[in-house]
Design a protein around this motif. Structure first.
Motif, short mmCIF file in Angstrom:
data_model
loop_
_atom_site.label_atom_id
_atom_site.label_comp_id
_atom_site.label_asym_id
_atom_site.label_seq_id
_atom_site.Cartn_x
_atom_site.Cartn_y
_atom_site.Cartn_z
N ALA A 1 0.83 -1.21 0.00
CA ALA A 1 0.00 0.00 0.00
C ALA A 1 0.87 1.26 0.00
O ALA A 1 0.58 2.22 -0.72
CB ALA A 1 -0.93 0.00 1.22
N LEU A 2 1.93 1.24 0.78
CA LEU A 2 2.85 2.38 0.80
C LEU A 2 3.50 2.58 -0.57
O LEU A 2 3.64 3.72 -1.04
CB LEU A 2 3.92 2.16 1.87
N GLN A 3 3.88 1.50 -1.21
CA GLN A 3 4.50 1.58 -2.54
C GLN A 3 3.54 2.13 -3.58
O GLN A 3 3.96 2.75 -4.56
CB GLN A 3 5.01 0.20 -2.95
N GLN A 4 2.25 1.92 -3.35
CA GLN A 4 1.24 2.42 -4.28
C GLN A 4 0.81 3.85 -3.97
O GLN A 4 -0.08 4.39 -4.61
CB GLN A 4 0.03 1.49 -4.25
N GLY A 5 1.47 4.47 -2.98
CA GLY A 5 1.23 5.88 -2.71
C GLY A 5 0.31 6.19 -1.55
O GLY A 5 0.00 7.37 -1.31
N VAL A 6 -0.15 5.19 -0.84
CA VAL A 6 -0.99 5.44 0.34
C VAL A 6 -0.13 6.12 1.41
O VAL A 6 0.97 5.66 1.73
CB VAL A 6 -1.59 4.15 0.89
N GLN A 7 -0.63 7.20 1.96
CA GLN A 7 0.10 7.97 2.96
C GLN A 7 -0.25 7.47 4.36
O GLN A 7 -1.37 7.66 4.83
CB GLN A 7 -0.22 9.46 2.83
N LEU A 8 0.71 6.81 5.00
CA LEU A 8 0.48 6.26 6.34
C LEU A 8 1.43 6.85 7.38
O LEU A 8 1.46 6.39 8.52
CB LEU A 8 0.64 4.74 6.31
N GLY A 9 2.18 7.86 6.98
CA GLY A 9 3.09 8.51 7.92
C GLY A 9 2.36 9.44 8.87
O GLY A 9 1.13 9.49 8.90
N PRO A 10 3.10 10.20 9.66
CA PRO A 10 2.49 11.08 10.66
C PRO A 10 1.53 12.10 10.04
O PRO A 10 1.77 12.64 8.97
CB PRO A 10 3.70 11.78 11.29
N ALA A 11 0.45 12.37 10.75
CA ALA A 11 -0.55 13.36 10.35
C ALA A 11 -1.20 13.92 11.60
O ALA A 11 -1.02 13.40 12.70
CB ALA A 11 -1.58 12.74 9.43
N ASN A 12 -1.97 14.99 11.43
CA ASN A 12 -2.67 15.63 12.56
C ASN A 12 -1.69 16.05 13.64
O ASN A 12 -1.97 15.93 14.84
CB ASN A 12 -3.73 14.68 13.14
N VAL A 13 -0.55 16.58 13.23
CA VAL A 13 0.51 16.95 14.16
C VAL A 13 0.39 18.43 14.51
O VAL A 13 0.31 19.27 13.62
CB VAL A 13 1.90 16.67 13.54
N PRO A 14 0.37 18.79 15.80
CA PRO A 14 0.34 20.20 16.18
C PRO A 14 1.54 20.95 15.60
O PRO A 14 2.62 20.37 15.43
CB PRO A 14 0.40 20.16 17.71
N LYS A 15 1.37 22.21 15.31
CA LYS A 15 2.41 22.99 14.64
C LYS A 15 3.70 23.05 15.44
O LYS A 15 4.78 23.20 14.89
CB LYS A 15 1.90 24.40 14.36
N ALA A 16 3.64 22.93 16.74
CA ALA A 16 4.83 23.06 17.58
C ALA A 16 5.68 21.79 17.60
O ALA A 16 6.77 21.79 18.16
CB ALA A 16 4.44 23.41 19.01
N TYR A 17 5.19 20.72 16.97
CA TYR A 17 5.90 19.44 17.00
C TYR A 17 6.67 19.22 15.70
O TYR A 17 6.30 19.69 14.64
CB TYR A 17 4.90 18.29 17.15
N ARG A 18 7.76 18.45 15.82
CA ARG A 18 8.47 17.94 14.65
C ARG A 18 8.44 16.42 14.71
O ARG A 18 8.68 15.84 15.76
CB ARG A 18 9.92 18.43 14.63
N VAL A 19 8.17 15.79 13.58
CA VAL A 19 8.01 14.34 13.55
C VAL A 19 8.93 13.76 12.50
O VAL A 19 9.05 14.27 11.40
CB VAL A 19 6.56 13.94 13.21
N ARG A 20 9.60 12.67 12.85
CA ARG A 20 10.33 11.88 11.87
C ARG A 20 9.65 10.53 11.78
O ARG A 20 9.34 9.91 12.79
CB ARG A 20 11.79 11.70 12.31
#
Length: 211
Positions: A186-205
């Motif tokens: 699914a990831l290879q087909q372009g489904v986005q499963l990474g971080p989302a709904n992150v408050p602006k003050a946060y940084r996510v890897r």
């Protein structure tokens, strides 16, 4: 917030009120009040947990199940994903677990599923496209009961990730072997499963806790 809003709207049991406390992306405390029964005779069950403090159901300690074989496992998921690209992945997993596990169920509430896993009522749970408020409380309840949580492709999990695999510790590798392949495709087909709904003050890897 209320989790299992469709259940709530239809007076169907399995909804809950779920409140979690985060330190960055790490749940440190949580409480889930599950509503059981039905119209005219509602009752509640209260799950709570704190980092390094254990977790309880109505004050009694929780412990995940000891099921070790997939064929003996009860697995939970949900089918309310609105991303059409994910349906092949979800259909493949549903077919696989329907054939190879003891049973697969959908309760309608992520927080309830995580708490049922913590209580040993189910043995594994996988899901996509959850929100932080769906899982923040349930994750700490589960982890403090001995459960294990990663993304569905086996990376370190934060509450902002959009794929989740949660198990009793004994079943983790067997569940990952089943879930990782369809998720990776699914990831290879372009489904986005990474971080989302992150408050602006946060940084996510991706694949890591928040900084």
């Amino acid at each position: 917030p209320v989790d299992g809003t469709c259940n709530f709207a239809h007076n169907y049991p399995g909804f809950c009120v779920s409140v979690g406390v985060l330190r960055h992306a790490l749940p440190v405390a949580g409480c889930v009040i599950e509503f059981t029964g039905g119209p005219g005779k509602w009752s509640t069950r209260t799950y709570s947990g704190g980092r390094n403090l254990g977790s309880t159901l109505d004050g009694k300690p929780l412990l995940v199940s000891s099921v070790k074989k997939l064929e003996d496992a009860m697995i939970a998921t949900e089918f309310n994903c609105h991303d059409e690209q994910l349906w092949p992945c979800m259909a493949e997993l549903f077919r696989d677990f329907s054939m190879n596990a003891m049973g697969i169920r959908a309760s309608g509430a992520a927080a309830v599923n995580l708490c049922h896993l913590a209580a040993g009522q189910i043995d594994a749970y996988y899901q996509y496209m959850l929100k932080p408020y769906d899982v923040a409380a349930g994750i700490i309840v589960l982890e403090e009961a001995g459960g294990r949580v990663t993304t569905a492709d086996g990376s370190a999990y934060s509450v902002f990730d959009r794929s989740l695999l949660a198990t009793n510790d004994a079943l983790y590798e067997q569940m990952l072997q089943k879930v990782e392949g369809p998720t990776s495709r699914a990831l290879q087909q372009g489904v986005q499963l990474g971080p989302a709904n992150v408050p602006k003050a946060y940084r996510v890897r991706s694949g890591r806790q928040l900084e």
